[in-house]
Design a protein around this motif. Sequence first.
Motif, PDB file in Angstrom:
ATOM      1  N   UNK A  40      51.397  45.218  23.281  1.00 37.50           N
ATOM      2  CA  UNK A  40      51.099  46.683  23.359  1.00 37.50           C
ATOM      3  C   UNK A  40      50.987  47.252  24.716  1.00 37.50           C
ATOM      4  N   UNK A  41      50.624  48.467  24.716  1.00 35.32           N
ATOM      5  CA  UNK A  41      50.321  49.036  26.078  1.00 35.32           C
ATOM      6  C   UNK A  41      48.929  48.889  26.009  1.00 35.32           C
ATOM      7  N   UNK A  42      48.411  49.264  27.330  1.00 33.75           N
ATOM      8  CA  UNK A  42      47.022  48.933  27.729  1.00 33.75           C
ATOM      9  C   UNK A  42      45.882  50.049  26.933  1.00 33.75           C
ATOM     10  N   UNK A  43      46.575  51.053  26.573  1.00 35.14           N
ATOM     11  CA  UNK A  43      45.909  51.862  25.817  1.00 35.14           C
ATOM     12  C   UNK A  43      46.282  52.184  24.366  1.00 35.14           C
ATOM     13  N   UNK A  44      46.832  50.982  23.810  1.00 30.74           N
ATOM     14  CA  UNK A  44      47.279  50.593  22.494  1.00 30.74           C
ATOM     15  C   UNK A  44      48.016  51.666  21.829  1.00 30.74           C
ATOM     16  N   UNK A  45      49.069  52.245  22.194  1.00 31.67           N
ATOM     17  CA  UNK A  45      50.018  53.020  22.051  1.00 31.67           C
ATOM     18  C   UNK A  45      50.647  52.577  20.411  1.00 31.67           C
ATOM     19  N   UNK A  48      47.932  52.606  17.667  1.00 25.92           N
ATOM     20  CA  UNK A  48      47.784  54.031  17.163  1.00 25.92           C
ATOM     21  C   UNK A  48      48.577  54.500  16.082  1.00 25.92           C
ATOM     22  N   UNK A  49      49.855  53.990  16.163  1.00 21.65           N
ATOM     23  CA  UNK A  49      50.885  54.407  15.018  1.00 21.65           C
ATOM     24  C   UNK A  49      51.154  53.354  14.059  1.00 21.65           C
ATOM     25  N   UNK A  50      50.109  52.400  13.952  1.00 24.68           N
ATOM     26  CA  UNK A  50      49.911  51.351  12.935  1.00 24.68           C
ATOM     27  C   UNK A  50      51.088  50.400  12.972  1.00 24.68           C
ATOM     28  N   UNK A  51      51.813  50.179  14.094  1.00 23.96           N
ATOM     29  CA  UNK A  51      52.907  49.539  14.571  1.00 23.96           C
ATOM     30  C   UNK A  51      52.315  48.038  15.305  1.00 23.96           C
ATOM     31  N   UNK A  52      53.215  47.213  14.884  1.00 22.48           N
ATOM     32  CA  UNK A  52      52.824  45.914  15.795  1.00 22.48           C
ATOM     33  C   UNK A  52      54.226  45.286  16.433  1.00 22.48           C
ATOM     34  N   UNK A  53      54.134  44.809  17.701  1.00 23.64           N
ATOM     35  CA  UNK A  53      55.086  44.044  18.270  1.00 23.64           C
ATOM     36  C   UNK A  53      54.885  42.738  18.868  1.00 23.64           C
ATOM     37  N   UNK A  54      55.729  41.879  18.324  1.00 26.49           N
ATOM     38  CA  UNK A  54      55.105  40.609  18.847  1.00 26.49           C
ATOM     39  C   UNK A  54      56.427  39.653  19.071  1.00 26.49           C
ATOM     40  N   UNK A  55      56.209  38.675  19.667  1.00 32.25           N
ATOM     41  CA  UNK A  55      57.221  37.492  20.026  1.00 32.25           C
ATOM     42  C   UNK A  55      56.815  36.382  19.256  1.00 32.25           C
ATOM     43  N   UNK A  56      57.405  35.835  18.266  1.00 34.08           N
ATOM     44  CA  UNK A  56      57.081  34.590  17.787  1.00 34.08           C
ATOM     45  C   UNK A  56      57.738  33.321  18.230  1.00 34.08           C
ATOM     46  N   UNK A 103      64.810  52.615  20.283  1.00 36.18           N
ATOM     47  CA  UNK A 103      64.923  53.941  19.875  1.00 36.18           C
ATOM     48  C   UNK A 103      63.591  54.213  18.789  1.00 36.18           C
ATOM     49  N   UNK A 104      62.971  53.360  18.340  1.00 39.77           N
ATOM     50  CA  UNK A 104      61.739  53.633  17.465  1.00 39.77           C
ATOM     51  C   UNK A 104      60.726  53.653  18.459  1.00 39.77           C
ATOM     52  N   UNK A 105      60.336  53.027  19.488  1.00 40.63           N
ATOM     53  CA  UNK A 105      59.498  53.409  20.361  1.00 40.63           C
ATOM     54  C   UNK A 105      59.447  54.834  20.979  1.00 40.63           C
ATOM     55  N   UNK A 106      60.983  55.053  21.276  1.00 43.08           N
ATOM     56  CA  UNK A 106      61.279  56.224  21.959  1.00 43.08           C
ATOM     57  C   UNK A 106      60.635  57.578  20.995  1.00 43.08           C
ATOM     58  N   UNK A 107      61.005  57.483  19.746  1.00 46.12           N
ATOM     59  CA  UNK A 107      60.639  58.381  18.598  1.00 46.12           C
ATOM     60  C   UNK A 107      59.058  58.575  18.747  1.00 46.12           C
ATOM     61  N   UNK A 108      58.393  57.633  18.912  1.00 46.66           N
ATOM     62  CA  UNK A 108      56.774  57.776  18.826  1.00 46.66           C
ATOM     63  C   UNK A 108      56.461  57.945  20.261  1.00 46.66           C
ATOM     64  N   UNK A 111      55.634  54.382  25.844  1.00 46.38           N
ATOM     65  CA  UNK A 111      56.205  54.189  27.180  1.00 46.38           C
ATOM     66  C   UNK A 111      56.623  52.293  27.153  1.00 46.38           C
ATOM     67  N   UNK A 112      57.892  52.073  26.978  1.00 43.87           N
ATOM     68  CA  UNK A 112      58.317  50.697  27.294  1.00 43.87           C
ATOM     69  C   UNK A 112      57.618  49.809  28.321  1.00 43.87           C
ATOM     70  N   UNK A 113      57.716  50.770  29.470  1.00 47.05           N
ATOM     71  CA  UNK A 113      57.551  49.977  30.628  1.00 47.05           C
ATOM     72  C   UNK A 113      56.195  49.792  30.897  1.00 47.05           C
ATOM     73  N   UNK A 114      55.011  50.037  29.768  1.00 47.16           N
ATOM     74  CA  UNK A 114      53.748  49.602  29.723  1.00 47.16           C
ATOM     75  C   UNK A 114      53.589  48.511  29.204  1.00 47.16           C
TER      76      UNK A 114
END
Length: 193
Positions: A40-45, A48-56, A103-108, A111-114
């Motif tokens: 996630x980003x340090x400020x949990x972007x 805040x949108x109820x999304x989750x990103x992971x590497x399994x 594209x999903x990240x951009x819609x919401x 900031x992918x760089x964070x």
Amino acid sequence: MAIEQEIEFKQLLDENTYRTMKTAYFSDTPPFTQTNFYIDTPDFQLMSHKMALRIRVRSDKSNELTLKVPGEVGLTEYNYPTSYQPKTSAQLPEHIIPNDIRNVLDQFHIDASQLTILGYLTTHRLETTTPSGLVVLDYSEYLGTEDFELEFEVDDYHDGYEAFTQILDTYHLTHKTPLNKVQRFFKRRQSME
């Protein structure tokens, strides 16, 4: 790449119920182990949108980058194999993010760089397919704690919920939807700060 709709029901278990269900469903099945690295980003972007990103990470498969996005029913999962080896506190390299996820990240306006790998949770998982759906028992370890969980993955919400309720009735459990693993991880992390 695979985009999937995920419909699943979950129930946290105490250790005794976990062991009873393990014996009933998986008497001769060894678990496999997987580790989810949460991003996630340090400020949990994302959160805040109820999304989750992971590497399994699993030893028997290639690593998989997954974005989970809430849908009308269940979740939409964007799954991509990756050779990236995650490490806690590392910045996620932008070049490994596939276009569909970007594209999903951009819609919401995320900031992918964070994006940063904020920690991991290791699960020892058992799975079996039944006529009603996939029964999953998880024993998870993270941040000095552990928990036990039943997951039931189905194709149809209404039929699946009925079958899930029957499983709970068998073990005299009252359904209470738990926080998902990433939420439990971050709640535990926050309690330690």
